[in-house]
Scaffold this motif. Structure first.
Motif, PDB file in Angstrom:
ATOM      1  N   PHE A   1       0.904  -1.205   0.078  1.00 44.57           N
ATOM      2  CA  PHE A   1       0.060   0.045  -0.049  1.00 44.57           C
ATOM      3  C   PHE A   1       0.985   1.286  -0.094  1.00 44.57           C
ATOM      4  CE2 PHE A   1      -3.608  -2.683   0.951  1.00 44.57           C
ATOM      5  CZ  PHE A   1      -4.580  -1.987   0.389  1.00 44.57           C
ATOM      6  N   SER A   2       1.577   1.533  -1.107  1.00 44.63           N
ATOM      7  CA  SER A   2       2.536   2.433  -1.351  1.00 44.63           C
ATOM      8  C   SER A   2       2.101   3.642  -2.000  1.00 44.63           C
ATOM      9  CB  SER A   2       3.566   1.920  -1.795  1.00 44.63           C
ATOM     10  OG  SER A   2       3.510   1.430  -3.190  1.00 44.63           O
ATOM     11  N   VAL A   3       2.539   4.144  -3.052  1.00 50.16           N
ATOM     12  CA  VAL A   3       2.264   5.312  -3.983  1.00 50.16           C
ATOM     13  C   VAL A   3       2.715   4.896  -5.371  1.00 50.16           C
ATOM     14  CG1 VAL A   3       2.884   7.347  -2.167  1.00 50.16           C
ATOM     15  CG2 VAL A   3       4.292   6.542  -3.907  1.00 50.16           C
ATOM     16  N   PRO A   4       1.809   5.482  -6.157  1.00 47.06           N
ATOM     17  CA  PRO A   4       1.614   5.039  -7.826  1.00 47.06           C
ATOM     18  C   PRO A   4       3.340   4.738  -8.128  1.00 47.06           C
ATOM     19  CG  PRO A   4       0.094   6.461  -7.624  1.00 47.06           C
ATOM     20  CD  PRO A   4       0.750   6.380  -6.365  1.00 47.06           C
ATOM     21  N   THR A   5       4.221   5.486  -7.928  1.00 47.85           N
ATOM     22  CA  THR A   5       5.573   5.481  -8.585  1.00 47.85           C
ATOM     23  C   THR A   5       6.377   4.409  -7.586  1.00 47.85           C
ATOM     24  OG1 THR A   5       6.439   7.597  -6.671  1.00 47.85           O
ATOM     25  CG2 THR A   5       5.659   8.083  -8.848  1.00 47.85           C
ATOM     26  N   ALA A   6       6.147   4.109  -6.436  1.00 44.55           N
ATOM     27  CA  ALA A   6       6.614   2.881  -5.900  1.00 44.55           C
ATOM     28  C   ALA A   6       6.133   1.516  -5.891  1.00 44.55           C
ATOM     29  CB  ALA A   6       6.664   3.139  -4.277  1.00 44.55           C
TER      30      ALA A   6
ATOM     31  N   VAL B   1       2.724 -11.181  -3.196  1.00 40.52           N
ATOM     32  CA  VAL B   1       2.356  -9.828  -3.111  1.00 40.52           C
ATOM     33  C   VAL B   1       0.833  -9.689  -3.329  1.00 40.52           C
ATOM     34  CG1 VAL B   1       3.345  -9.130  -5.146  1.00 40.52           C
ATOM     35  CG2 VAL B   1       2.902  -7.536  -3.149  1.00 40.52           C
ATOM     36  N   VAL B   2       0.413  -8.774  -2.269  1.00 39.96           N
ATOM     37  CA  VAL B   2      -1.108  -8.214  -2.534  1.00 39.96           C
ATOM     38  C   VAL B   2      -0.726  -6.889  -2.611  1.00 39.96           C
ATOM     39  CG1 VAL B   2      -2.376 -10.073  -1.531  1.00 39.96           C
ATOM     40  CG2 VAL B   2      -1.693  -8.280  -0.245  1.00 39.96           C
ATOM     41  N   SER B   3      -1.407  -6.250  -3.579  1.00 43.64           N
ATOM     42  CA  SER B   3      -1.213  -4.776  -3.743  1.00 43.64           C
ATOM     43  C   SER B   3      -2.468  -3.898  -3.982  1.00 43.64           C
ATOM     44  CB  SER B   3      -0.350  -4.397  -5.018  1.00 43.64           C
ATOM     45  OG  SER B   3      -0.121  -3.026  -5.345  1.00 43.64           O
ATOM     46  N   GLY B   4      -2.741  -3.025  -3.026  1.00 40.19           N
ATOM     47  CA  GLY B   4      -3.771  -2.138  -3.314  1.00 40.19           C
ATOM     48  C   GLY B   4      -3.561  -0.645  -3.566  1.00 40.19           C
TER      49      GLY B   4
END
Length: 233
Positions: free
Chosen positions: A48-53, A68-71
């Protein structure tokens, strides 16, 4: 279960608390100031980071053999590249615009309603999403998912933030206060209006859904969705 948190902002801290309450261990809290040291010790990662990361985070997981699960939203231009890397590395992956259990039920209701309304040309569909002023992308990933759910089950071909054409769904993106997330799908005709709505009261639902998804994904290979996690057909 050992979890790596990729992104340690407000959502990351809520996920950490819920994960610890459910008996898990946090082996990495990755933000912009530290490295991926400890990722190799994880059973699963939650991004749960930011678009660039997002792409560097997800790539690091696949290259390390960590599911990995990504939100994180706003990075989907690179989605196909991440799917290809996942397949190449035989990784495990769940990426969704919203891990909330309630929102995923809402997705199902949205698709079902779209099928029912598909032949009723007197109704025009539109959507509204409201989020806090800190949200970086617009419209929200959840709104885009809702629009895709309608498009796949109707004559609509696209969504837009501008004035819509006949085959486009208009999405109004509003940023105000600290709103966690409100999504409304509206079908309007000259005689009546049909509306379905989901309102998040806090970040707890997103965080709990992400941890449940991570619990389900640990030890698995492949590309999955929340429908798999919740056994929603």
């Amino acid at each position: 279960m050992k979890i790596a948190l990729l992104g340690y902002g407000k959502m990351g801290k809520v996920i950490e608390r819920i994960a610890l309450e459910r008996g898990h261990e946090i082996v990495l809290k990755k933000d912009e100031f530290n490295t991926y040291d400890g990722l190799e010790n994880a059973d699963v990662a939650i991004d749960f980071s930011v678009p660039t990361a997002a792409v560097p985070n997800i790539s690091a997981c696949f290259n390390t053999g960590i599911p990995v699960v990504s939100g994180t939203t706003g990075w989907l231009a690179d989605y196909d590249n991440m799917i290809a890397l996942c397949n190449e590395k035989k990784g495990g992956f769940i990426s969704t615009s919203n891990f909330s259990l309630g929102v995923n039920i809402f997705f199902g209701l949205n698709e079902y309603l779209a099928k029912m309304m598909a032949t009723l040309d007197t109704y025009k569909v539109s959507m509204e999403e409201i989020h806090h002023i800190h949200k970086l992308d617009a419209p929200s990933g959840t709104a885009i998912s809702l629009a895709k759910g309608v498009i796949e089950n109707s004559h609509y071909a696209n969504w837009t933030l501008e004035n819509p054409q006949a085959n486009e769904i208009h999405i109004e993106a509003i940023r105000e206060g600290e709103v966690p997330g409100t999504h409304t799908v509206t079908y309007q005709s000259e005689v009546d209006t049909i509306e379905i709505k989901h309102t998040a009261h806090n970040r707890e639902g997103f965080a709990l859904g992400a941890v449940i998804a991570a619990e389900w994904l640990a030890g698995k290979q492949g590309i999955f969705t929340m429908k798999d996690v919740l056994n929603i057909n």
